[in-house]
Design a protein around this motif. Structure first.
Motif, PDB file in Angstrom:
ATOM      1  N   ALA A 133       0.862  -1.175   0.000  1.00  0.00           N
ATOM      2  CA  ALA A 133       0.000   0.000   0.000  1.00  0.00           C
ATOM      3  C   ALA A 133       0.904   1.233   0.000  1.00  0.00           C
ATOM      4  O   ALA A 133       2.086   1.140   0.308  1.00  0.00           O
ATOM      5  N   VAL A 134       0.332   2.375  -0.350  1.00  0.00           N
ATOM      6  CA  VAL A 134       1.068   3.629  -0.315  1.00  0.00           C
ATOM      7  C   VAL A 134       0.891   4.225   1.081  1.00  0.00           C
ATOM      8  O   VAL A 134      -0.238   4.441   1.524  1.00  0.00           O
ATOM      9  N   ASP A 135       2.009   4.450   1.767  1.00  0.00           N
ATOM     10  CA  ASP A 135       1.971   5.071   3.090  1.00  0.00           C
ATOM     11  C   ASP A 135       1.897   6.580   2.920  1.00  0.00           C
ATOM     12  O   ASP A 135       2.753   7.172   2.250  1.00  0.00           O
ATOM     13  N   ILE A 136       0.868   7.182   3.509  1.00  0.00           N
ATOM     14  CA  ILE A 136       0.743   8.636   3.457  1.00  0.00           C
ATOM     15  C   ILE A 136       0.546   9.189   4.863  1.00  0.00           C
ATOM     16  O   ILE A 136      -0.027   8.528   5.726  1.00  0.00           O
ATOM     17  N   ALA A 137       1.047  10.400   5.055  1.00  0.00           N
ATOM     18  CA  ALA A 137       0.861  11.117   6.313  1.00  0.00           C
ATOM     19  C   ALA A 137      -0.182  12.196   6.102  1.00  0.00           C
ATOM     20  O   ALA A 137      -0.202  12.858   5.055  1.00  0.00           O
ATOM     21  N   LEU A 138      -1.018  12.352   7.106  1.00  0.00           N
ATOM     22  CA  LEU A 138      -1.996  13.430   7.136  1.00  0.00           C
ATOM     23  C   LEU A 138      -1.945  14.053   8.517  1.00  0.00           C
ATOM     24  O   LEU A 138      -1.574  13.382   9.488  1.00  0.00           O
ATOM     25  N   PRO A 139      -2.307  15.330   8.624  1.00  0.00           N
ATOM     26  CA  PRO A 139      -2.327  15.934   9.962  1.00  0.00           C
ATOM     27  C   PRO A 139      -3.381  15.268  10.836  1.00  0.00           C
ATOM     28  O   PRO A 139      -4.380  14.746  10.333  1.00  0.00           O
ATOM     29  N   SER A 140      -3.169  15.291  12.138  1.00  0.00           N
ATOM     30  CA  SER A 140      -4.120  14.702  13.079  1.00  0.00           C
ATOM     31  C   SER A 140      -5.519  15.244  12.835  1.00  0.00           C
ATOM     32  O   SER A 140      -5.698  16.414  12.510  1.00  0.00           O
ATOM     33  N   SER A 162       5.102  17.665  13.622  1.00  0.00           N
ATOM     34  CA  SER A 162       5.799  16.600  12.901  1.00  0.00           C
ATOM     35  C   SER A 162       5.360  16.552  11.442  1.00  0.00           C
ATOM     36  O   SER A 162       6.170  16.290  10.552  1.00  0.00           O
ATOM     37  N   PHE A 163       4.092  16.822  11.192  1.00  0.00           N
ATOM     38  CA  PHE A 163       3.576  16.784   9.824  1.00  0.00           C
ATOM     39  C   PHE A 163       4.259  17.824   8.938  1.00  0.00           C
ATOM     40  O   PHE A 163       4.586  17.554   7.792  1.00  0.00           O
ATOM     41  N   GLU A 197      16.102  11.729   6.100  1.00  0.00           N
ATOM     42  CA  GLU A 197      16.343  11.840   7.548  1.00  0.00           C
ATOM     43  C   GLU A 197      15.027  11.852   8.330  1.00  0.00           C
ATOM     44  O   GLU A 197      14.893  11.192   9.359  1.00  0.00           O
ATOM     45  N   LYS A 198      14.046  12.592   7.834  1.00  0.00           N
ATOM     46  CA  LYS A 198      12.737  12.646   8.485  1.00  0.00           C
ATOM     47  C   LYS A 198      12.067  11.277   8.413  1.00  0.00           C
ATOM     48  O   LYS A 198      11.458  10.816   9.383  1.00  0.00           O
ATOM     49  N   THR A 199      12.194  10.610   7.280  1.00  0.00           N
ATOM     50  CA  THR A 199      11.591   9.294   7.106  1.00  0.00           C
ATOM     51  C   THR A 199      12.167   8.291   8.099  1.00  0.00           C
ATOM     52  O   THR A 199      11.430   7.500   8.697  1.00  0.00           O
ATOM     53  N   ILE A 200      13.482   8.329   8.300  1.00  0.00           N
ATOM     54  CA  ILE A 200      14.114   7.410   9.253  1.00  0.00           C
ATOM     55  C   ILE A 200      13.606   7.688  10.666  1.00  0.00           C
ATOM     56  O   ILE A 200      13.263   6.762  11.411  1.00  0.00           O
ATOM     57  N   GLN A 236      14.127  14.587  17.640  1.00  0.00           N
ATOM     58  CA  GLN A 236      13.597  15.452  18.705  1.00  0.00           C
ATOM     59  C   GLN A 236      12.175  15.897  18.391  1.00  0.00           C
ATOM     60  O   GLN A 236      11.317  15.917  19.274  1.00  0.00           O
ATOM     61  N   ILE A 237      11.906  16.252  17.137  1.00  0.00           N
ATOM     62  CA  ILE A 237      10.553  16.657  16.744  1.00  0.00           C
ATOM     63  C   ILE A 237       9.567  15.507  16.992  1.00  0.00           C
ATOM     64  O   ILE A 237       8.461  15.724  17.475  1.00  0.00           O
ATOM     65  N   ASN A 238      10.005  14.277  16.692  1.00  0.00           N
ATOM     66  CA  ASN A 238       9.154  13.100  16.871  1.00  0.00           C
ATOM     67  C   ASN A 238       9.204  12.537  18.291  1.00  0.00           C
ATOM     68  O   ASN A 238       8.530  11.557  18.584  1.00  0.00           O
ATOM     69  N   ARG A 239      10.029  13.116  19.125  1.00  0.00           N
ATOM     70  CA  ARG A 239      10.216  12.680  20.511  1.00  0.00           C
ATOM     71  C   ARG A 239      10.662  11.228  20.615  1.00  0.00           C
ATOM     72  O   ARG A 239      10.143  10.449  21.419  1.00  0.00           O
ATOM     73  N   VAL A 240      11.618  10.844  19.776  1.00  0.00           N
ATOM     74  CA  VAL A 240      12.182   9.493  19.820  1.00  0.00           C
ATOM     75  C   VAL A 240      13.705   9.518  19.952  1.00  0.00           C
ATOM     76  O   VAL A 240      14.372   8.543  19.635  1.00  0.00           O
TER      77      VAL A 240
END
Length: 137
Positions: A30-37, A58-59, A79-82, A121-125
């Motif tokens: 499937a195609v992974d997509i990000a959307l805002p909360s 993060s979005f 880098e963001k993807t990782i 840091q943005i993703n808090r991980v």
């Protein structure tokens, strides 16, 4: 009609972005997509989607614009993807995140550790990623 036109706010993320950058051996179904909360669930016929909802901060971070068949498509930087793979490690698998980090080190002439740290840091991980960054980079 391409997904970018049907879902203009979507950003290609996670395994789909890794495939684009050549940072995984995975074959996405499937195609992974990000959307805002709290965004509305998209309805796209004929294209299997896996939707991930991101917090606004993060979005917005790390999205690049590429052209696919003369259609502008938003996709997160390597880098963001990782960093996203580590954030969503329980959904996609920690092995995919580690594989992506190793492939990034091997295929990138000069790995951008500062960007990896910033997005962690943005993703808090950052605590999750730190040992892997130290071992791999």
């Amino acid at each position: 009609m391409p997904i970018a036109i049907r879902i203009p706010r979507a950003v290609v993320c996670l395994v789909s972005a890794l495939v684009h950058y050549g940072l995984t051996t995975q074959v996405p179904h499937a195609v992974d997509i990000a959307l805002p909360s709290h965004a509305q669930v998209p309805k796209v016929d004929g294209v299997p989607l896996r939707v991930f909802w991101y917090p606004e901060s993060s979005f917005r971070a790390g999205a690049d614009l590429i052209s696919v068949d003369d259609v502008p498509v938003r996709i997160y930087s390597p880098e963001k993807t990782i960093a996203d793979c580590f954030k969503y490690r329980n959904k996609i698998g920690l092995d995919i995140a580690i594989e992506a980090l190793r492939a990034y080190r091997e295929r990138t002439r000069k790995p951008n550790r500062a960007a990896l740290t910033k997005f962690s840091q943005i993703n808090r991980v950052q605590k999750v990623m730190r040992p892997y960054l130290e071992a791999v980079l």
